[in-house]
Enzyme design. Structure first.
Site, mmCIF file in Angstrom:
data_model
loop_
_atom_site.group_PDB
_atom_site.id
_atom_site.type_symbol
_atom_site.label_atom_id
_atom_site.label_comp_id
_atom_site.label_asym_id
_atom_site.label_seq_id
_atom_site.Cartn_x
_atom_site.Cartn_y
_atom_site.Cartn_z
ATOM 1 C CD GLU A 203 9.091 -6.082 7.230
ATOM 2 O OE1 GLU A 203 8.844 -4.958 6.735
ATOM 3 O OE2 GLU A 203 8.891 -6.355 8.428
ATOM 4 C CD GLU B 111 -1.954 -4.182 11.316
ATOM 5 O OE1 GLU B 111 -2.523 -3.969 10.244
ATOM 6 O OE2 GLU B 111 -0.751 -4.491 11.384
ATOM 7 C CG HIS C 41 -4.705 -35.683 16.711
ATOM 8 N ND1 HIS C 41 -4.883 -36.913 17.299
ATOM 9 C CD2 HIS C 41 -5.694 -35.549 15.793
ATOM 10 C CE1 HIS C 41 -5.913 -37.517 16.727
ATOM 11 N NE2 HIS C 41 -6.427 -36.706 15.811
ATOM 12 N N GLY D 268 -4.847 -1.927 4.903
ATOM 13 C CA GLY D 268 -4.067 -3.073 4.428
ATOM 14 C C GLY D 268 -4.736 -4.406 4.745
ATOM 15 N NE ARG D 269 -6.583 -3.528 10.783
ATOM 16 C CZ ARG D 269 -5.909 -2.390 10.883
ATOM 17 N NH1 ARG D 269 -4.734 -2.276 10.304
ATOM 18 N NH2 ARG D 269 -6.404 -1.365 11.548
ATOM 19 C CE LYS E 217 5.624 -0.974 9.982
ATOM 20 N NZ LYS E 217 4.670 -0.356 9.070
ATOM 21 C CE LYS F 171 -3.524 2.324 2.754
ATOM 22 N NZ LYS F 171 -4.496 2.251 3.841
HETATM 23 O O1 LIG Z 1 1.072 -2.754 2.257
HETATM 24 P P1 LIG Z 1 2.162 -2.122 3.039
HETATM 25 O O2 LIG Z 1 2.108 -0.629 3.019
HETATM 26 O O3 LIG Z 1 3.503 -2.634 2.584
HETATM 27 O O4 LIG Z 1 1.973 -2.529 4.550
HETATM 28 C C1 LIG Z 1 2.041 -3.864 4.954
HETATM 29 C C2 LIG Z 1 1.451 -4.050 6.321
HETATM 30 O O5 LIG Z 1 2.179 -3.299 7.272
HETATM 31 C C3 LIG Z 1 1.296 -2.757 8.245
HETATM 32 O O6 LIG Z 1 1.246 -1.391 8.064
HETATM 33 C C4 LIG Z 1 1.723 -3.076 9.646
HETATM 34 O O7 LIG Z 1 3.080 -2.990 9.798
HETATM 35 C C5 LIG Z 1 -0.051 -3.409 7.944
HETATM 36 O O8 LIG Z 1 -1.102 -2.647 8.377
HETATM 37 C C6 LIG Z 1 0.030 -3.595 6.483
HETATM 38 O O9 LIG Z 1 -0.906 -4.528 6.013
#
Ligand SMILES: O=P(O)(O)OC[C@H]1O[C@](O)(CO)[C@@H](O)[C@@H]1O
Length: 568
Positions: free
Chosen positions: A222, A363, A394, A277-278, A529, A216
């Site tokens: 990452e 979240e 199990h 995002g979620r 972060k 987003k």
């Molecule tokens: O889509 P982006 O901006 O890379 O964010 C990834 C995820 O990181 C977050 O901001 C949390 O760290 C989530 O809300 C989001 O889904």
């Protein structure tokens, strides 16, 4: 308390209301009852405490609620103006007040002929324009018209994203395994642990691999780190930077950053800041899923969400599935001091569903201040977890059945198998044996047995009557009285997956609305972060780093630096 004119972002103390108090006073009465007695006194509850929405049949009769409890919970929802807040969300009001944004994931699944204008913008038009572009692109991928740099068609799509830009598509791709048509298969990379990318790329041919960089913000460490490493892998293999445009596309709200990364914005699929995002698997973030299942099946997936959206928007609270389930969750959270809910899909294809729900629910509702900035006066945020049945049986069901904690559960099961096999015994000749038995029936018999045993258990008398040695009786007593919801559907189709996701999205909304929190921001993830960035320079600096703020982190950093051959 409900007041249509009240500022939806100005919260009051819900725990000070008469409706909250009524529930607090009612709880001991319900807690004193066993579900065995509740069912004996109200024999029709198994048929009547159910709700159907779309293709979902939901039985909440095994919950520790009386009919009166449900009335009181609905009263609480009205006191919190859940209906007004819900309508404000659907209308595009800026209910995400800390970021001053609308919350419109429901607009992502509106049909093309719907109308919704928000902040002067035709939202439905924008959504369908992107859906059309996604359709044209995935058609080209699936038909082989889109070719890689060396002229070969794409076979593997790798989604690089994290959180909402990974969990949704990864979960749905697996759930809809049977709907993968054509020759595109997907893989998902999320973790900044290089093991993830390395293992995912293993055995892949760069000439037939396409990366979707899904973010987003397009600033997530990452994702950008993995995408850069993937670009290097591709360019090294194909020998030219020019290959990037044929093997990288982006999904984002941030065209500037996409372009900075080196992806042509013509190959970018947009979404908007009003999609959290979620809540984004039904936006362009679902591009990998569309590439695998095709635009028609993706359309069915969106239509499934819309069925539940319409139900949530229009059904009376008393017969509104997400409202009832959200309220029952809050009933345990706030009046029983029960913090967690386990989600148990009796479907191996849904094995990522609980992980997906963890981000969606925690979240969203892991907040300690109301929208007005005041500290909440009741606990918020159920802890969601789970594994598919029968595997969980199990592993952790022992605690569900006989532990001291009560953990409410959601069972999800299907009438029709996505795969079925005959039940054979070890002594059957594999070449000739025939069987009418179905492994799917075996799976579902476990589903029904578990919900039954959790609710009704087995008394000491019943155990003793079976001739069990006296000293073992207490160990074999099954207390029961452990609540569950049974969610059933005919089959795991794209529409049903959409319906299930929306069912949980709106439960989150209901609980958040009652607590008066903002379910749509996530400030709590920021500090970790930024400190990771600072600590990266500390752990990698050439010289011994200056002391940080605490002796534990300093000692750990020294230990790590030493292991890495750096001066401690
Ligand atoms: O889509 P982006 O901006 O890379 O964010 C990834 C995820 O990181 C977050 O901001 C949390 O760290 C989530 O809300 C989001 O889904």
């Amino acid at each position: 308390m409900a007041d249509g004119n009240r500022d939806k972002n100005q919260e009051f103390d819900i725990t000070a209301t008469a409706q909250w108090q009524a529930l607090a006073e009612h709880q001991p009465e319900v807690a004193a009852l066993h579900l065995r007695d509740v069912f004996a006194e109200d024999p029709n509850r198994g048929d009547e405490l159910t709700v159907d929405v779309g293709d979902l049949h939901i039985d909440y009769s095994k919950q520790r609620v009386l009919r009166e409890t449900l009335t009181k919970l609905v009263d609480l929802a009205r006191a919190a103006d859940v209906e007004g807040k819900r309508d404000a969300m659907f209308a595009g009001e800026h209910i995400n007040n800390t970021e001053d944004r609308a919350v419109l994931h429901t607009a992502l699944r509106l049909p093309a002929d719907a109308t919704l204008s928000v902040d002067g913008q035709d939202v439905v038009g924008d959504v369908h324009e992107v859906l059309d572009r996604m359709g044209a692109f995935t058609d080209a991928l699936r038909s082989g018209e889109w070719k890689g740099y060396t002229g070969k068609p794409i076979e593997t799509v790798i989604n690089i994203g994290i959180g909402g830009s990974d969990l949704g598509p990864a979960m749905v791709y697996q759930a809809l395994r049977h709907y993968v048509t054509g020759s595109i298969h997907c893989r998902f990379v999320s973790n900044v642990d290089p093991a993830d990318l390395v293992a995912t790329l293993d055995g892949l041919d760069p000439e037939t691999t396409l990366f979707i960089v899904a973010s987003k913000t397009f600033t997530t460490l990452e994702t950008i780190t993995n995408a850069s490493a993937a670009r290097q892998w591709l360019v090294k293999a194909l020998g030219s930077d020019d290959a990037v445009s044929k093997h990288f596309v982006a999904v984002s709200t941030n065209a500037e950053k996409v372009s900075e990364f080196g992806i042509d914005t013509a190959n970018m699929f947009e979404f908007w800041d009003w999609v959290g995002g979620r809540y984004s698997v039904d936006s362009a973030i679902g591009l990998s899923v569309m590439a695998a299942i095709g635009k028609e099946a993706f359309g069915e997936f969106l239509a499934g969400f819309h069925i539940v959206d319409d139900h949530f928007r229009t059904a009376p609270l008393e017969a509104n599935a997400p409202v009832l389930l959200g309220l029952i969750g809050l009933w345990y959270d706030n009046f029983w001091n029960v913090a967690s809910r386990v989600v148990l899909p009796y479907s191996n294809d849904m094995s990522r569903f609980s992980a997906y729900l963890q981000q969606l629910t925690m979240e969203s509702n892991g907040k300690s201040v109301t929208k007005s900035g005041d500290h909440v006066t009741a606990d918020t945020g159920e802890v969601f977890w789970g594994e598919p049945g029968t595997n969980g049986q199990h592993a952790f069901y022992q605690l569900l059945h006989q532990g001291t904690r009560m953990i409410p559960s959601d069972f999800i099961g299907f009438a029709t198998a996505t795969d079925d096999l005959p039940v054979l015994s070890a002594s059957d000749d594999p070449l000739t044996a025939q069987s009418d038995g179905s492994m799917h029936d075996l799976l579902m018999s476990n589903y029904f047995a578990q919900t039954k045993v959790l609710a009704f258990g087995k008394t000491a008398e019943e155990v003793a009557a079976e001739g069990v040695e006296e000293r073992l009786v207490p160990h074999q007593v099954m207390p029961g009285n452990r609540p569950s919801t049974s969610i059933m559907s005919h089959e795991l189709t794209p529409s049903v997956v959409g319906q299930l996701i929306a069912l949980y999205e709106h439960q989150v909304f209901v609980a958040g609305a009652i607590w008066g929190i903002n379910s749509f921001d996530q400030w709590g993830v920021q500090l970790g972060k930024s400190q990771a960035k600072e600590l990266l320079s500390v752990i990698t600096s050439a010289d011994s780093p200056a002391a940080q703020s605490d002796s534990s982190t300093d000692a750990l950093v020294r230990w790590y630096r030493k292991q890495r051959g750096r001066t401690p």
